[in-house]
Write a protein that holds these residues in place. Structure first.
Motif, PDB file in Angstrom:
ATOM      1  N   VAL A 126       0.860  -1.182   0.000  1.00 31.20           N
ATOM      2  CA  VAL A 126       0.000   0.000   0.000  1.00 31.20           C
ATOM      3  C   VAL A 126       0.898   1.233   0.000  1.00 31.20           C
ATOM      4  N   GLY A 127       0.644   2.137  -0.935  1.00 31.79           N
ATOM      5  CA  GLY A 127       1.455   3.345  -1.026  1.00 31.79           C
ATOM      6  C   GLY A 127       0.618   4.568  -1.320  1.00 31.79           C
ATOM      7  N   LEU A 128       1.293   5.704  -1.441  1.00 29.19           N
ATOM      8  CA  LEU A 128       0.618   6.977  -1.688  1.00 29.19           C
ATOM      9  C   LEU A 128       1.159   7.620  -2.958  1.00 29.19           C
ATOM     10  N   ALA A 129       0.261   8.227  -3.731  1.00 27.62           N
ATOM     11  CA  ALA A 129       0.631   8.908  -4.968  1.00 27.62           C
ATOM     12  C   ALA A 129       0.105  10.338  -4.924  1.00 27.62           C
ATOM     13  N   ILE A 130       0.775  11.219  -5.685  1.00 24.53           N
ATOM     14  CA  ILE A 130       0.404  12.631  -5.733  1.00 24.53           C
ATOM     15  C   ILE A 130      -0.360  12.923  -7.020  1.00 24.53           C
ATOM     16  N   ASN A 131      -1.447  13.654  -6.906  1.00 23.57           N
ATOM     17  CA  ASN A 131      -2.207  14.114  -8.060  1.00 23.57           C
ATOM     18  C   ASN A 131      -1.358  15.129  -8.827  1.00 23.57           C
ATOM     19  N   ALA A 132      -1.022  14.817 -10.079  1.00 23.59           N
ATOM     20  CA  ALA A 132      -0.178  15.710 -10.878  1.00 23.59           C
ATOM     21  C   ALA A 132      -0.852  17.051 -11.134  1.00 23.59           C
ATOM     22  N   ASN A 133      -2.176  17.110 -10.970  1.00 28.39           N
ATOM     23  CA  ASN A 133      -2.911  18.353 -11.195  1.00 28.39           C
ATOM     24  C   ASN A 133      -3.208  19.105  -9.906  1.00 28.39           C
ATOM     25  N   SER A 134      -2.680  18.614  -8.796  1.00 26.58           N
ATOM     26  CA  SER A 134      -2.945  19.265  -7.514  1.00 26.58           C
ATOM     27  C   SER A 134      -2.289  20.645  -7.458  1.00 26.58           C
ATOM     28  N   PRO A 135      -2.988  21.652  -6.956  1.00 27.31           N
ATOM     29  CA  PRO A 135      -2.371  22.980  -6.772  1.00 27.31           C
ATOM     30  C   PRO A 135      -1.441  23.004  -5.564  1.00 27.31           C
ATOM     31  N   ASN A 136      -1.441  21.902  -4.792  1.00 26.77           N
ATOM     32  CA  ASN A 136      -0.642  21.836  -3.567  1.00 26.77           C
ATOM     33  C   ASN A 136       0.394  20.716  -3.652  1.00 26.77           C
ATOM     34  N   LYS A 137       1.009  20.570  -4.812  1.00 26.02           N
ATOM     35  CA  LYS A 137       1.944  19.458  -5.008  1.00 26.02           C
ATOM     36  C   LYS A 137       3.127  19.518  -4.043  1.00 26.02           C
ATOM     37  N   HIS A 138       3.567  20.720  -3.717  1.00 24.56           N
ATOM     38  CA  HIS A 138       4.716  20.819  -2.818  1.00 24.56           C
ATOM     39  C   HIS A 138       4.366  20.291  -1.429  1.00 24.56           C
ATOM     40  N   ALA A 139       3.201  20.688  -0.924  1.00 31.66           N
ATOM     41  CA  ALA A 139       2.760  20.201   0.383  1.00 31.66           C
ATOM     42  C   ALA A 139       2.474  18.707   0.325  1.00 31.66           C
ATOM     43  N   ALA A 140       1.921  18.238  -0.808  1.00 33.81           N
ATOM     44  CA  ALA A 140       1.649  16.810  -0.967  1.00 33.81           C
ATOM     45  C   ALA A 140       2.942  16.010  -0.936  1.00 33.81           C
ATOM     46  N   ASN A 141       3.976  16.566  -1.537  1.00 34.33           N
ATOM     47  CA  ASN A 141       5.267  15.888  -1.539  1.00 34.33           C
ATOM     48  C   ASN A 141       5.839  15.811  -0.125  1.00 34.33           C
ATOM     49  N   LEU A 142       5.622  16.843   0.666  1.00 36.29           N
ATOM     50  CA  LEU A 142       6.061  16.815   2.063  1.00 36.29           C
ATOM     51  C   LEU A 142       5.355  15.704   2.831  1.00 36.29           C
ATOM     52  N   LEU A 143       4.062  15.504   2.529  1.00 27.98           N
ATOM     53  CA  LEU A 143       3.307  14.441   3.204  1.00 27.98           C
ATOM     54  C   LEU A 143       3.869  13.075   2.831  1.00 27.98           C
ATOM     55  N   LEU A 144       4.151  12.870   1.536  1.00 30.65           N
ATOM     56  CA  LEU A 144       4.718  11.592   1.112  1.00 30.65           C
ATOM     57  C   LEU A 144       6.087  11.368   1.722  1.00 30.65           C
ATOM     58  N   ARG A 145       6.909  12.417   1.773  1.00 35.65           N
ATOM     59  CA  ARG A 145       8.231  12.296   2.380  1.00 35.65           C
ATOM     60  C   ARG A 145       8.106  11.924   3.855  1.00 35.65           C
ATOM     61  N   TYR A 146       7.112  12.519   4.519  1.00 35.95           N
ATOM     62  CA  TYR A 146       6.922  12.221   5.941  1.00 35.95           C
ATOM     63  C   TYR A 146       6.623  10.745   6.148  1.00 35.95           C
ATOM     64  N   PHE A 147       5.716  10.185   5.344  1.00 39.08           N
ATOM     65  CA  PHE A 147       5.340   8.779   5.516  1.00 39.08           C
ATOM     66  C   PHE A 147       6.513   7.836   5.275  1.00 39.08           C
ATOM     67  N   ALA A 148       7.541   8.305   4.561  1.00 40.78           N
ATOM     68  CA  ALA A 148       8.708   7.465   4.270  1.00 40.78           C
ATOM     69  C   ALA A 148       9.854   7.710   5.241  1.00 40.78           C
ATOM     70  N   THR A 149       9.674   8.595   6.231  1.00 43.16           N
ATOM     71  CA  THR A 149      10.754   8.878   7.178  1.00 43.16           C
ATOM     72  C   THR A 149      10.849   7.796   8.247  1.00 43.16           C
ATOM     73  N   ARG A 150      11.996   7.717   8.873  1.00 47.63           N
ATOM     74  CA  ARG A 150      12.193   6.798   9.993  1.00 47.63           C
ATOM     75  C   ARG A 150      11.173   7.073  11.094  1.00 47.63           C
ATOM     76  N   ARG A 151      10.910   8.329  11.347  1.00 51.70           N
ATOM     77  CA  ARG A 151       9.991   8.710  12.419  1.00 51.70           C
ATOM     78  C   ARG A 151       8.596   8.130  12.183  1.00 51.70           C
ATOM     79  N   ALA A 152       8.052   8.357  10.975  1.00 51.91           N
ATOM     80  CA  ALA A 152       6.705   7.875  10.680  1.00 51.91           C
ATOM     81  C   ALA A 152       6.662   6.350  10.625  1.00 51.91           C
ATOM     82  N   GLN A 153       7.676   5.753  10.016  1.00 45.63           N
ATOM     83  CA  GLN A 153       7.708   4.298   9.894  1.00 45.63           C
ATOM     84  C   GLN A 153       7.859   3.622  11.256  1.00 45.63           C
ATOM     85  N   GLN A 154       8.558   4.285  12.174  1.00 49.36           N
ATOM     86  CA  GLN A 154       8.676   3.753  13.530  1.00 49.36           C
ATOM     87  C   GLN A 154       7.324   3.777  14.236  1.00 49.36           C
TER      88      GLN A 154
END
Length: 472
Positions: free
Chosen positions: A355-383
């Motif tokens: 199960v993973g997460l993808a970003i809507n290429a048409n989102s006006p908030n792609k930068h914030a969406a990318n931060l969310l995806l990065r967060y889910f892949a961090t050691r902190r979130a995975q822990q």
């Protein structure tokens, strides 16, 4: 040396500098309210000029991660000083269970108070209707209903087959995420979905039932015949059945096909898909014997995996086919259960859920969406996923850590068993079928397993409905 080649090492150092600080902020090394090291110290540490450091820090300011305080320093934001961004995460209802989503989002909001994430449920289409899923996803993406979307390899494959990848924003590969989890979400060397959790399909069994019947517990040497023999001894007429699973789930029936070792491959002109005399047909018949054995397998009219889980909790079934994600239904119970590798007859394969997460290429908030995806892949979130769930984190060092698990969860003693069987893990797409043909095969097998058609009719209709393929 050209001007471009001179700039490249500098740009790589600058990008590395920004990425490293970003990850340290997201991992909580620099929590909200704290200050980054002085700019001169950062310049020395990352071999950059003071001007370059300031340029990199400006990027973090634009992302809302830090604020510059004149004559004081660079403060990690926790004040909501920038205008709030609202992200919409579209996900299946099970994501809350599989990710411990509310705990993760609360932590994300604490780190990024300028980004608010709201969730909306997305239900996939009916599995017998080809392309229904992609229609649902396209609607949510093209109309801007979601900024981020949860996907599995099956659904991602539909984006590829229907030439809809332009709807998804490519994402950066993370070095500590298992590479084999990223492959099913990649196309032409680009990653489109960030893996978050995964699980192989396994046997889940009630240890107390085995102990009372003085039976050996399942291990990696078991065949399906061994399962049947034990299930017959575990069954108590009118009270308990030995084995149960939701056969028609897209995470159940394909595993028996994968265990044949055969795949569907594009055929030349005049060739047909012939099931007769193949190991695949042998496995199909073996499944029918399993589910029609009323001594071990109940004739209960099942609607979903939830029914199987409920019977297991009620002590009415001893062995189920499950995933680590489904084990979350038992994490707060007192059931004495454990897991074992799936049995097999010819080919040791198990089905892999990702199960993973993808970003809507048409989102006006792609930068914030990318931060969310990065967060889910961090050691902190995975822990946190490892702490709050029985799901397997996609972050390899966290998934394979030992001796650090929360004692509050009813975690099976053989939890780490998954590491020994990753080589045998396959996804539905490994069968070689398109989405339409995958569900056409499912429909045929449903008829055969329900005694609506016989073996000869199954083989005949397979030749008609699976034209363009041969079995090898």
């Amino acid at each position: 040396m050209t001007t471009t080649s001179k700039r490249k090492p500098f740009q790589e150092r600058l990008d590395s500098f920004v990425q490293k600080l970003r990850e340290q902020i997201m991992d909580g090394i620099y929590p909200p309210g704290s200050f980054l090291p002085p700019e001169m110290k950062l310049a020395e540490l990352y071999q950059l000029s003071n001007k370059s450091v300031r340029k990199g820090l400006d990027t973090l300011v634009d992302e809302g991660l830090i604020v510059k305080i004149n004559r004081v320093g660079n403060k990690v934001t926790g004040t909501g000083s920038k205008e709030r961004i609202v992200l919409t995460l579209g996900c299946s209802p099970s994501i809350e269970r599989d990710f411990a989503l509310q705990q993760l989002l609360a932590d994300f909001h604490a780190q990024f108070p300028t980004i608010q994430v709201k969730t909306i449920p997305i239900s996939s289409g009916h599995p017998t209707v080809g392309n229904h899923n992609i229609s649902t996803f396209k609607n949510f993406l093209e109309n801007g209903i979601v900024d981020v979307l949860s996907l599995n390899p099956m659904y991602f494959g539909e984006f590829v087959e229907n030439n809809c990848l332009e709807l998804l924003e490519p994402v950066e590969q993370q070095p500590d995420i298992y590479p084999f989890l990223q492959k099913p979400f990649s196309y032409e060397d680009k990653l489109y979905v960030q893996p978050v959790v995964f699980s192989p399909m396994v046997l889940c069994y009630n240890k107390e039932h085995f102990r009372k019947m003085e039976l050996p517990e399942p291990d990696s040497s078991w065949s399906w015949s061994d399962v049947v023999q034990s299930a017959e001894k575990l069954a108590i007429p009118g009270q308990r059945h030995g084995l149960y699973f939701h056969l028609l789930s897209e995470n159940r029936w394909p595993l028996f096909m994968l265990q044949s070792g055969m795949t569907f491959q594009p055929a030349g002109e005049g060739e047909t898909c012939e099931l007769a005399g193949t190991k695949l047909l042998d496995n199909i018949k073996q499944v029918k014997q399993l589910v029609n054995n009323r001594t071990i397998f109940p004739g209960y009219l099942i609607e979903s995996n939830d029914d199987v889980n409920q019977l297991f909790v009620e002590d009415r079934v001893s062995i189920i086919i499950s995933s680590y994600l489904n084990l979350n239904e038992f994490k707060h119970t007192n059931i004495q259960f454990d897991v074992a590798p799936l049995p097999y007859t010819d080919y040791p394969a198990t089905l892999l859920i990702i199960v993973g997460l993808a970003i809507n290429a048409n989102s006006p908030n792609k930068h914030a969406a990318n931060l969310l995806l990065r967060y889910f892949a961090t050691r902190r979130a995975q822990q946190k996923i490892r702490e709050y769930t029985l799901s397997i984190p996609a972050y390899k060092p966290i998934a394979e850590q030992t001796g650090q698990d929360s004692k509050s969860l009813n975690r099976p003693s053989h939890y780490a068993m998954f590491r020994e069987h990753l080589r045998s893990a396959r996804v539905q797409r490994d069968l070689g079928l398109t989405d339409v043909h995958f569900y056409a095969l499912r429909s045929l097998l449903k008829k055969y397993w329900s005694d609506m058609i016989d073996e000869d009719t199954l083989c005949k209709e397979a030749r008609q409905q699976l034209k363009g393929y041969v079995l090898k």
